[in-house]
Design an enzyme around this catalytic site. Structure first.
Site, mmCIF file in Angstrom:
data_model
loop_
_atom_site.group_PDB
_atom_site.id
_atom_site.type_symbol
_atom_site.label_atom_id
_atom_site.label_comp_id
_atom_site.label_asym_id
_atom_site.label_seq_id
_atom_site.Cartn_x
_atom_site.Cartn_y
_atom_site.Cartn_z
ATOM 1 N N PHE A 2 7.100 -5.763 -41.393
ATOM 2 C CA PHE A 2 8.453 -5.612 -41.899
ATOM 3 C C PHE A 2 8.395 -5.459 -43.424
ATOM 4 O O PHE A 2 7.322 -5.522 -44.021
ATOM 5 C CB PHE A 2 9.298 -6.823 -41.512
ATOM 6 C CG PHE A 2 9.303 -7.114 -40.032
ATOM 7 C CD1 PHE A 2 10.233 -6.524 -39.197
ATOM 8 C CD2 PHE A 2 8.352 -7.960 -39.471
ATOM 9 C CE1 PHE A 2 10.224 -6.770 -37.828
ATOM 10 C CE2 PHE A 2 8.336 -8.225 -38.108
ATOM 11 C CZ PHE A 2 9.271 -7.620 -37.282
ATOM 12 N N SER A 42 9.773 -5.444 -31.571
ATOM 13 C CA SER A 42 9.780 -6.601 -32.460
ATOM 14 C C SER A 42 10.976 -6.525 -33.401
ATOM 15 O O SER A 42 11.224 -5.481 -34.006
ATOM 16 C CB SER A 42 8.495 -6.654 -33.284
ATOM 17 O OG SER A 42 7.371 -6.867 -32.467
ATOM 18 N N THR A 51 10.039 -10.995 -29.953
ATOM 19 C CA THR A 51 9.906 -9.855 -29.046
ATOM 20 C C THR A 51 11.121 -9.733 -28.137
ATOM 21 O O THR A 51 11.516 -10.706 -27.488
ATOM 22 C CB THR A 51 8.641 -10.010 -28.177
ATOM 23 O OG1 THR A 51 7.498 -10.104 -29.031
ATOM 24 C CG2 THR A 51 8.472 -8.820 -27.239
ATOM 25 N N ALA A 69 9.186 -19.763 -28.524
ATOM 26 C CA ALA A 69 8.327 -20.733 -27.874
ATOM 27 C C ALA A 69 8.220 -22.015 -28.703
ATOM 28 O O ALA A 69 8.731 -22.106 -29.824
ATOM 29 C CB ALA A 69 6.945 -20.132 -27.640
ATOM 30 N N HIS A 107 5.466 -13.775 -39.693
ATOM 31 C CA HIS A 107 4.814 -15.023 -39.297
ATOM 32 C C HIS A 107 5.189 -16.087 -40.321
ATOM 33 O O HIS A 107 4.575 -16.174 -41.395
ATOM 34 C CB HIS A 107 3.300 -14.846 -39.217
ATOM 35 C CG HIS A 107 2.887 -13.793 -38.250
ATOM 36 N ND1 HIS A 107 1.675 -13.141 -38.315
ATOM 37 C CD2 HIS A 107 3.533 -13.251 -37.183
ATOM 38 C CE1 HIS A 107 1.592 -12.259 -37.337
ATOM 39 N NE2 HIS A 107 2.713 -12.306 -36.645
ATOM 40 N N THR A 152 12.284 -11.863 -55.229
ATOM 41 C CA THR A 152 11.369 -12.029 -56.359
ATOM 42 C C THR A 152 11.528 -13.429 -56.931
ATOM 43 O O THR A 152 12.644 -13.879 -57.202
ATOM 44 C CB THR A 152 11.666 -10.985 -57.451
ATOM 45 O OG1 THR A 152 11.497 -9.678 -56.908
ATOM 46 C CG2 THR A 152 10.716 -11.161 -58.622
#
Length: 203
Positions: A2, A42, A51, A69, A107, A152
């Site tokens: 992304f 995604s 997902t 999860a 992540h 930033t």
């Protein structure tokens, strides 16, 4: 992958936990064209790469479902999401897309806390505290992803850092609703992580 450029703000319609509470099925309403959302796609939801397991249209609005999860519920803010929660959304990067922010994996590394908000004439200044183990990856003028938005870093002091948010970003993301005490997902800059690792291995 992304870029941290939020393209929609979604609304959680419902959260369905399993009997053991180890998995949450989330239905999220959005403005994306349902025909472009394939099962297995995604979508970053407040910075978490999730997902798509189902999608459709109801009441004139697109919805999609994702599963969060136990690991995701434990290390991100997803465990606190409920019906009515608003989420910053971003579709996965396609080859040829403009990289307007920075490289974001989806992540999440942990949870940062908004300490203060200061509304200035042309922007808002937020001071946040980051988990100490992540503080070494935060550098002034560097990039950080907060709730899926590429930002930033303005200043850094120990485990605290500040960001300045322009009116456009305040209006098109959930950042406009941030207040002191709020928990937000943080992903540190990938390049900072690799640089730190290289430094460690060279010693």
């Amino acid at each position: 992958m992304f870029t941290g450029i939020v393209t929609d703000v979604g609304d959680i319609e419902r959260v369905t936990p399993t009997a053991q509470g180890q998995l949450h099925r989330l239905r999220i309403l959005c403005s994306y064209d349902q025909a472009t959302i394939a099962d297995g796609a995604s979508i970053a939801c407040n910075g978490i790469c999730l997902t798509v397991v189902a999608s459709g249209v109801a009441g004139g609005r697109t919805w999609f479902e994702v599963d969060a999860a136990a690991e995701t519920l434990g290390v991100t803010t997803a465990g606190d999401w409920a019906a009515g929660s608003r989420l910053n959304l971003e579709r996965a990067l396609k080859i040829g897309d403009e990289l307007g922010g920075h490289v974001v994996t989806g992540h999440v590394d942990g949870i940062a806390t908004v300490l203060t908000r200061e509304d200035l004439p042309d922007m808002a200044r937020f001071v946040l505290r980051v988990p100490r183990e992540l503080a070494r990856f935060i550098a002034a003028k560097g990039s950080v992803t907060l709730d899926g938005a590429s930002l930033t870093v303005n200043t850094v002091e120990d485990d605290r850092f500040s960001v300045l948010i322009i009116p456009h970003t305040l209006s098109v993301t959930t950042i406009g609703a941030w207040r002191g005490g709020q928990a937000v997902n943080i992903e540190v800059d990938l390049m900072a992580r690799y640089a730190a690792r290289l430094t460690e291995t060279s010693r």
